[in-house]
Design a protein around this motif. Sequence first.
Motif, PDB file in Angstrom:
ATOM      1  N   ARG A 241       5.740   0.316   8.320  1.00  0.00           N
ATOM      2  CA  ARG A 241       5.676   1.489   7.459  1.00  0.00           C
ATOM      3  C   ARG A 241       7.090   1.964   7.108  1.00  0.00           C
ATOM      4  O   ARG A 241       8.006   1.868   7.916  1.00  0.00           O
ATOM      5  CB  ARG A 241       4.939   2.651   8.137  1.00  0.00           C
ATOM      6  N   GLU A 242       7.206   2.474   5.916  1.00  0.00           N
ATOM      7  CA  GLU A 242       8.432   3.177   5.533  1.00  0.00           C
ATOM      8  C   GLU A 242       8.027   4.520   4.961  1.00  0.00           C
ATOM      9  O   GLU A 242       7.168   4.591   4.074  1.00  0.00           O
ATOM     10  CB  GLU A 242       9.240   2.393   4.516  1.00  0.00           C
ATOM     11  N   ILE A 243       8.635   5.583   5.486  1.00  0.00           N
ATOM     12  CA  ILE A 243       8.287   6.937   5.064  1.00  0.00           C
ATOM     13  C   ILE A 243       9.458   7.528   4.289  1.00  0.00           C
ATOM     14  O   ILE A 243      10.572   7.647   4.819  1.00  0.00           O
ATOM     15  CB  ILE A 243       7.971   7.838   6.278  1.00  0.00           C
ATOM     16  N   TYR A 244       9.216   7.878   3.040  1.00  0.00           N
ATOM     17  CA  TYR A 244      10.206   8.638   2.280  1.00  0.00           C
ATOM     18  C   TYR A 244      10.124  10.085   2.739  1.00  0.00           C
ATOM     19  O   TYR A 244       9.066  10.714   2.643  1.00  0.00           O
ATOM     20  CB  TYR A 244       9.922   8.552   0.790  1.00  0.00           C
ATOM     21  N   LEU A 245      11.226  10.628   3.223  1.00  0.00           N
ATOM     22  CA  LEU A 245      11.203  11.943   3.854  1.00  0.00           C
ATOM     23  C   LEU A 245      11.418  13.095   2.888  1.00  0.00           C
ATOM     24  O   LEU A 245      11.370  14.264   3.294  1.00  0.00           O
ATOM     25  CB  LEU A 245      12.264  11.989   4.964  1.00  0.00           C
TER      26      LEU A 245
ATOM     27  N   ALA B 146      14.936   8.276   4.676  1.00  0.00           N
ATOM     28  CA  ALA B 146      13.683   7.570   4.941  1.00  0.00           C
ATOM     29  C   ALA B 146      13.638   7.169   6.410  1.00  0.00           C
ATOM     30  O   ALA B 146      14.655   7.145   7.105  1.00  0.00           O
ATOM     31  CB  ALA B 146      13.552   6.342   4.051  1.00  0.00           C
ATOM     32  N   GLU B 147      12.427   6.854   6.865  1.00  0.00           N
ATOM     33  CA  GLU B 147      12.250   6.351   8.224  1.00  0.00           C
ATOM     34  C   GLU B 147      11.456   5.054   8.154  1.00  0.00           C
ATOM     35  O   GLU B 147      10.386   5.004   7.552  1.00  0.00           O
ATOM     36  CB  GLU B 147      11.521   7.357   9.107  1.00  0.00           C
ATOM     37  N   LEU B 148      11.994   4.021   8.777  1.00  0.00           N
ATOM     38  CA  LEU B 148      11.303   2.744   8.878  1.00  0.00           C
ATOM     39  C   LEU B 148      10.640   2.676  10.247  1.00  0.00           C
ATOM     40  O   LEU B 148      11.260   3.003  11.259  1.00  0.00           O
ATOM     41  CB  LEU B 148      12.293   1.590   8.711  1.00  0.00           C
TER      42      LEU B 148
ATOM     43  N   GLU C  32       0.861  -1.182   0.000  1.00  0.00           N
ATOM     44  CA  GLU C  32       0.000   0.000   0.000  1.00  0.00           C
ATOM     45  C   GLU C  32       0.890   1.221   0.000  1.00  0.00           C
ATOM     46  O   GLU C  32       1.877   1.290   0.735  1.00  0.00           O
ATOM     47  CB  GLU C  32      -0.905   0.006   1.234  1.00  0.00           C
ATOM     48  N   VAL C  33       0.565   2.188  -0.832  1.00  0.00           N
ATOM     49  CA  VAL C  33       1.301   3.449  -0.850  1.00  0.00           C
ATOM     50  C   VAL C  33       0.331   4.552  -0.450  1.00  0.00           C
ATOM     51  O   VAL C  33      -0.833   4.557  -0.857  1.00  0.00           O
ATOM     52  CB  VAL C  33       1.922   3.736  -2.229  1.00  0.00           C
ATOM     53  N   ALA C  34       0.801   5.476   0.372  1.00  0.00           N
ATOM     54  CA  ALA C  34      -0.073   6.516   0.908  1.00  0.00           C
ATOM     55  C   ALA C  34       0.562   7.890   0.726  1.00  0.00           C
ATOM     56  O   ALA C  34       1.770   8.066   0.936  1.00  0.00           O
ATOM     57  CB  ALA C  34      -0.356   6.260   2.385  1.00  0.00           C
ATOM     58  N   LEU C  35      -0.273   8.828   0.354  1.00  0.00           N
ATOM     59  CA  LEU C  35       0.146  10.205   0.161  1.00  0.00           C
ATOM     60  C   LEU C  35      -0.488  11.070   1.238  1.00  0.00           C
ATOM     61  O   LEU C  35      -1.721  11.179   1.297  1.00  0.00           O
ATOM     62  CB  LEU C  35      -0.302  10.688  -1.225  1.00  0.00           C
TER      63      LEU C  35
END
Length: 282
Positions: free
Chosen positions: A248-252, A265-267, A184-187
Amino acid sequence: MMKISAFAKVSGLSIKALRYYDELGLLKPAHVDEQSGYRYYAEEQLLTVKRIAAYKEQGFTLEQLKPFLEDNIRADAVRERLSEKMKELQETVQSLQLQLDEVNSRMSRLERIETGNPVESFRTRKVPSQRVASIRDQIPRSQLCLLLDEITKYGALQGEEEAGQLIILWHDEAGGNADVADMEVALPITRDIPSNDRVRVYVLPELQTAASLLHHCDPYGYSCPVIPELKAWSSSHGLVQSDREPIREIYLTSDKDIYGRKRPAELLIPLLGNAEYDPSIS
């Protein structure tokens, strides 16, 4: 009269350039020897060279400046061509200003990235809820980039500016060797936007406690290789992963703010219980 070699030296133009000017009809030799084919130029033609150079300095192409060299060009024709060039130059200046503004914006974002996103840092923290638009699908891992592009374009279509962050939810923990993954990708969004049969708009729930690893990830990869590292760190500190929420992984940074191959990024691995967290990074 001067041979082409001598005229080239005086005018500062190459012989090749003089021949090209001849082909275009801008500066034809004053005389061409029929037997030898040698080109000869008159001294006063140096003035034409200077006129051409002046027009070029004003941004005129060789084709655009050609009418200015005609013997009987009218004043209104000159005025029309000057007006066209002025409009063209104004549009160029506006375009360059936009480019300059974007470079300045990149500099500001880079400074925030450098000061706000340390790397290779393990800790626990609380993750607040966040409204997102998301797409979930079971697809080959190699198509993750397509999924991210799809949700980004949908946000832009709904008036959301280009995201500074993107979130990947690994419903299969990005582990295993299966070609097809549940991703799942979230914006993150700033306001309510419509959902459809492909895009879901909802509030991504809060994580009361999560193990966090700030790192530089390879967005060209098909999975997150540091998941085992964060799991090992959590286990060594007596922390237990929760199965209620996916990793979750967040591209910063946004796509356009990647320099080199990797991006900050933050895992995040959801944890059971109320493990202590560092509020300074929440």
